[in-house]
Design an enzyme around this catalytic site. Sequence first.
Site, PDB file in Angstrom:
ATOM      1  N   ASP A 103       0.861  -1.173   0.000  1.00 18.51           N
ATOM      2  CA  ASP A 103       0.000   0.000   0.000  1.00 18.51           C
ATOM      3  C   ASP A 103       0.903   1.230   0.000  1.00 18.51           C
ATOM      4  O   ASP A 103       1.851   1.301   0.787  1.00 18.51           O
ATOM      5  CB  ASP A 103      -0.882  -0.008   1.262  1.00 18.51           C
ATOM      6  CG  ASP A 103      -2.270   0.517   0.986  1.00 18.51           C
ATOM      7  OD1 ASP A 103      -2.367   1.594   0.379  1.00 18.51           O
ATOM      8  OD2 ASP A 103      -3.252  -0.139   1.377  1.00 18.51           O
ATOM      9  N   ASP A 204      -2.877   4.880  -2.504  1.00 17.34           N
ATOM     10  CA  ASP A 204      -3.922   5.465  -1.671  1.00 17.34           C
ATOM     11  C   ASP A 204      -4.230   6.920  -2.029  1.00 17.34           C
ATOM     12  O   ASP A 204      -3.309   7.717  -2.241  1.00 17.34           O
ATOM     13  CB  ASP A 204      -3.419   5.404  -0.211  1.00 17.34           C
ATOM     14  CG  ASP A 204      -4.461   5.794   0.799  1.00 17.34           C
ATOM     15  OD1 ASP A 204      -5.349   4.973   1.049  1.00 17.34           O
ATOM     16  OD2 ASP A 204      -4.382   6.904   1.347  1.00 17.34           O
ATOM     17  N   GLU A 261      -6.235   4.106  -6.154  1.00 17.19           N
ATOM     18  CA  GLU A 261      -7.518   4.399  -5.503  1.00 17.19           C
ATOM     19  C   GLU A 261      -7.877   5.806  -5.955  1.00 17.19           C
ATOM     20  O   GLU A 261      -7.336   6.786  -5.443  1.00 17.19           O
ATOM     21  CB  GLU A 261      -7.389   4.335  -3.980  1.00 17.19           C
ATOM     22  CG  GLU A 261      -8.737   4.501  -3.307  1.00 17.19           C
ATOM     23  CD  GLU A 261      -8.667   5.074  -1.886  1.00 17.19           C
ATOM     24  OE1 GLU A 261      -9.537   4.735  -1.090  1.00 17.19           O
ATOM     25  OE2 GLU A 261      -7.760   5.874  -1.587  1.00 17.19           O
ATOM     26  N   HIS A 333     -11.460  -2.971   2.624  1.00 20.04           N
ATOM     27  CA  HIS A 333     -11.384  -2.597   4.037  1.00 20.04           C
ATOM     28  C   HIS A 333     -12.111  -1.294   4.360  1.00 20.04           C
ATOM     29  O   HIS A 333     -12.175  -0.915   5.528  1.00 20.04           O
ATOM     30  CB  HIS A 333      -9.908  -2.482   4.438  1.00 20.04           C
ATOM     31  CG  HIS A 333      -9.240  -1.339   3.743  1.00 20.04           C
ATOM     32  ND1 HIS A 333      -9.046  -1.315   2.376  1.00 20.04           N
ATOM     33  CD2 HIS A 333      -8.771  -0.166   4.199  1.00 20.04           C
ATOM     34  CE1 HIS A 333      -8.479  -0.177   2.039  1.00 20.04           C
ATOM     35  NE2 HIS A 333      -8.294   0.539   3.132  1.00 20.04           N
ATOM     36  N   ASP A 334     -12.602  -0.598   3.344  1.00 15.33           N
ATOM     37  CA  ASP A 334     -13.338   0.648   3.576  1.00 15.33           C
ATOM     38  C   ASP A 334     -14.832   0.477   3.316  1.00 15.33           C
ATOM     39  O   ASP A 334     -15.603   1.413   3.506  1.00 15.33           O
ATOM     40  CB  ASP A 334     -12.847   1.750   2.621  1.00 15.33           C
ATOM     41  CG  ASP A 334     -11.436   2.208   2.928  1.00 15.33           C
ATOM     42  OD1 ASP A 334     -11.015   2.110   4.089  1.00 15.33           O
ATOM     43  OD2 ASP A 334     -10.753   2.665   1.981  1.00 15.33           O
TER      44      ASP A 334
HETATM   45  C1  NOJ Z   1      -8.115   5.322   1.705  1.00 13.11           C
HETATM   46  C2  NOJ Z   1      -7.883   4.139   2.574  1.00 13.11           C
HETATM   47  O1  NOJ Z   1      -8.348   2.993   1.919  1.00 13.11           O
HETATM   48  C3  NOJ Z   1      -8.599   4.414   3.871  1.00 13.11           C
HETATM   49  O2  NOJ Z   1      -8.666   3.284   4.687  1.00 13.11           O
HETATM   50  C4  NOJ Z   1      -7.904   5.564   4.540  1.00 13.11           C
HETATM   51  O3  NOJ Z   1      -8.632   5.958   5.686  1.00 13.11           O
HETATM   52  C5  NOJ Z   1      -7.773   6.772   3.615  1.00 13.11           C
HETATM   53  N1  NOJ Z   1      -7.442   6.450   2.260  1.00 13.11           N
HETATM   54  C6  NOJ Z   1      -6.703   7.713   4.111  1.00 13.11           C
HETATM   55  O4  NOJ Z   1      -5.431   7.169   3.881  1.00 13.11           O
END
Ligand code: NOJ
Length: 563
Positions: A103, A204, A261, A333-334
């Site tokens: 990541d 990210d 992302e 995970h989000d």
């Molecule tokens: C995206 C990540 O997937 C998330 O878990 C995180 O809180 C934010 N970016 C900030 O890094």
Amino acid sequence: MEERAVKKQWWKEKVVYQIYPKSFKDSNGDGIGDLKGILEKLPYLKNLGIDMVWLSPVYQSPFIDQGYDISDYYKISEVFGTMEDFDTLLAEAKKLGIGIVMDLVINHCSSEHEWFQKALKDPYGEYAGYFYFEKGKDGNPPSNYRSYFGGSAWEKVPGTDLYYLHMFAKEQPDLNWENPKVKKELFDMINWWLDKGIAGFRIDAIINIKKDVNFPSYEPDGPDGMCACTAMVERVDGIGELLGELKRETFAKRDTFTVGEVFNLKEGALEEFVGEDGYFSSMFDFAPHMLTEGQNGWYDTREVTFLEWKKTIIQSQMECQGKAFLSNIIENHDEPRGVSRYLPEYAQNPDGIKMLGCVSVLLRGIPFIYQGQEIGMTNCQMDSIEDYDDIDTYHQYREAREAGLSDKEALEACYRFSRDNARTPMQWDAGENAGFTKGMPWLRVNENYRMVNVADQEKDPGSVLHFYRKLIALRKSEEWKNVFVYGEFLPLFEEDESLFAYARTDGEKKAVILANFGKEEMTVKFSENLGKVLLANMYRPQQINAREVVLEPCEVLVCQVCE
Ligand code: NOJ
């Protein structure tokens, strides 16, 4: 065929598995998953057919945002192990033909990072220039941006009239990408990890790295008088230069796999980002996941129909056909668990779960499977807000309460959308703590682990786990790889309110995927002949040999079609 315009590349043929290290497997009984735990489970991943593993952050961190706040990019957090453990994992994974994807969190770092600490000590000095230290306006912050986790995106620099920018938590200060020294530090770090032999990066929040350094305020979008910080991200130009440089200085020097992302992508920018010469190999398709988004967070989400969801996926598929290769997920995970989110209640059973997995994994693009998805893990009901351990859930809960919802109602919203739904420990067996740890798990184990776990599903050839193995094997099989990896995507019966159907073809061979998301059985008629059955979640003979087929509710069928 247009599709031929897109060339063959090694990473397109891979199936990726996302590991959330805190919750995957604990080897030392401290209740937190670790690298040795992952090492132990490599054979399991190999057996599933996984080619690459994306590790959510394992770097040194104070874990304000569960590792997405990095205090040293060159160190492994001691809760996960040591750099030696990492090197062993990398080497052992390689032996099994599994690549490690790290990541890459470079929009911000942790407020405990040495750079930020130095900046605080000397707010007008060199390291302040690594961040955005800006003067306030008339006693107020420099602009009215709201951070992703609520409240102002500006925090006072103690003892000064300066503020620093943080689009996420105040413990996640944004890095200044206009500063050549920052870029050099980050590029060196990326190359250092690539030198180790990792397969690539998941990147990210990358759209956020470009700022409008005038930091204009915008029309408030809420009663707090603020506007989402994304308002600036959506308007500012020039991200391309930064991403082009990032690619040139790092990824392009070898054949690195990168998946971005990317939210808030500007219209028409798809190819620039992930086309043949794009900044990244791929990016996630979040379009279906964004559908539920309401004005005011989780307590105020939109109801999404099956048809809307299906059409959104189809639209993404069509937009990138012949141009780009997206990465497809049903959860991460989000996001909440796909089973709880996308399946109606009557379909939340092993057949429905297999059906959902099948329509997702055979789409055009790279399938990303999130830990536990392959056994059908679901959302997890918590009793109180204290059971959660997620900064975003706390913020969303607070918002809901402030809007007048009761504790119960606010918790209900968290049950549907909390990021912790997907972060509960992996359910390995029916024993204590689902076999995840011998200690006290850092986050509650979902109570359904006695029903939903790897060990039981290993023993049952009809399980979701066995189905996922067959599904992945089909996608990668010599006979069908060209169709499912490189083949064209053709939507079928687009307006049907229960049927999710599409074909994949490489011009020589063709397969259809038919999934009945409805409550009733249905007859599907074709102009071509349905032949060999490639995969099914209910009993089917090896050949259909007909132009029509009756599908049970929750039935998915993959079969060859012939003229
Ligand atoms: C995206 C990540 O997937 C998330 O878990 C995180 O809180 C934010 N970016 C900030 O890094």
